[in-house]
Design a protein around this motif. Structure first.
Motif, PDB file in Angstrom:
ATOM      1  N   ALA A   1      -2.055   0.971  -5.595  1.00  0.00           N
ATOM      2  CA  ALA A   1      -2.873   0.951  -4.379  1.00  0.00           C
ATOM      3  C   ALA A   1      -2.842  -0.421  -3.707  1.00  0.00           C
ATOM      4  CB  ALA A   1      -4.307   1.350  -4.704  1.00  0.00           C
ATOM      5  N   GLU A   2      -2.838  -1.468  -4.511  1.00  0.00           N
ATOM      6  CA  GLU A   2      -2.776  -2.825  -3.957  1.00  0.00           C
ATOM      7  C   GLU A   2      -1.442  -3.061  -3.254  1.00  0.00           C
ATOM      8  OE1 GLU A   2      -3.555  -5.087  -7.474  1.00  0.00           O
ATOM      9  OE2 GLU A   2      -5.720  -4.770  -7.342  1.00  0.00           O
ATOM     10  N   GLU A   3      -0.373  -2.553  -3.842  1.00  0.00           N
ATOM     11  CA  GLU A   3       0.949  -2.677  -3.208  1.00  0.00           C
ATOM     12  C   GLU A   3       0.971  -1.955  -1.870  1.00  0.00           C
ATOM     13  OE1 GLU A   3       3.854  -4.370  -3.952  1.00  0.00           O
ATOM     14  OE2 GLU A   3       2.648  -5.372  -5.473  1.00  0.00           O
ATOM     15  N   LEU A   4       0.403  -0.740  -1.840  1.00  0.00           N
ATOM     16  CA  LEU A   4       0.369   0.014  -0.593  1.00  0.00           C
ATOM     17  C   LEU A   4      -0.428  -0.727   0.470  1.00  0.00           C
ATOM     18  CD1 LEU A   4       1.038   2.529   1.055  1.00  0.00           C
ATOM     19  CD2 LEU A   4      -1.001   3.603   0.089  1.00  0.00           C
ATOM     20  N   ALA A   5      -1.560  -1.295   0.082  1.00  0.00           N
ATOM     21  CA  ALA A   5      -2.413  -1.998   1.035  1.00  0.00           C
ATOM     22  C   ALA A   5      -1.722  -3.217   1.641  1.00  0.00           C
ATOM     23  CB  ALA A   5      -3.710  -2.417   0.360  1.00  0.00           C
TER      24      ALA A   5
END
Length: 69
Positions: free
Chosen positions: A15-19
């Motif tokens: 999720a952090e990568e996507l953000a």
């Protein structure tokens, strides 16, 4: 993305990568009049509430989940 914070804390990086993922060429980020973020592809005319890379990240998350089952 449906990550269970108690059971899947090790997957939060997805999720952090996507953000923080850069938008693909042709995509721009916008905010509607209600303050909701959306994405627009000026080449194809497509707009989406989801980040253009979200499908890739969801597939990655499914693969990670299947490895621990």
């Amino acid at each position: 993305m449906g990550i269970d914070l108690e059971k899947e804390a090790d997957f939060l990086w997805v999720a952090e990568e996507l953000a923080s993922a850069p938008l693909p060429i042709g995509w721009t980020e916008h905010t509607d009049q209600d303050g909701s973020m959306y994405f627009y592809n000026f080449v194809s005319g497509e707009s989406s509430w989801d980040h253009p890379q979200q499908g890739f990240c969801e597939k990655l998350l499914r693969n990670l989940r299947s490895e621990i089952e």
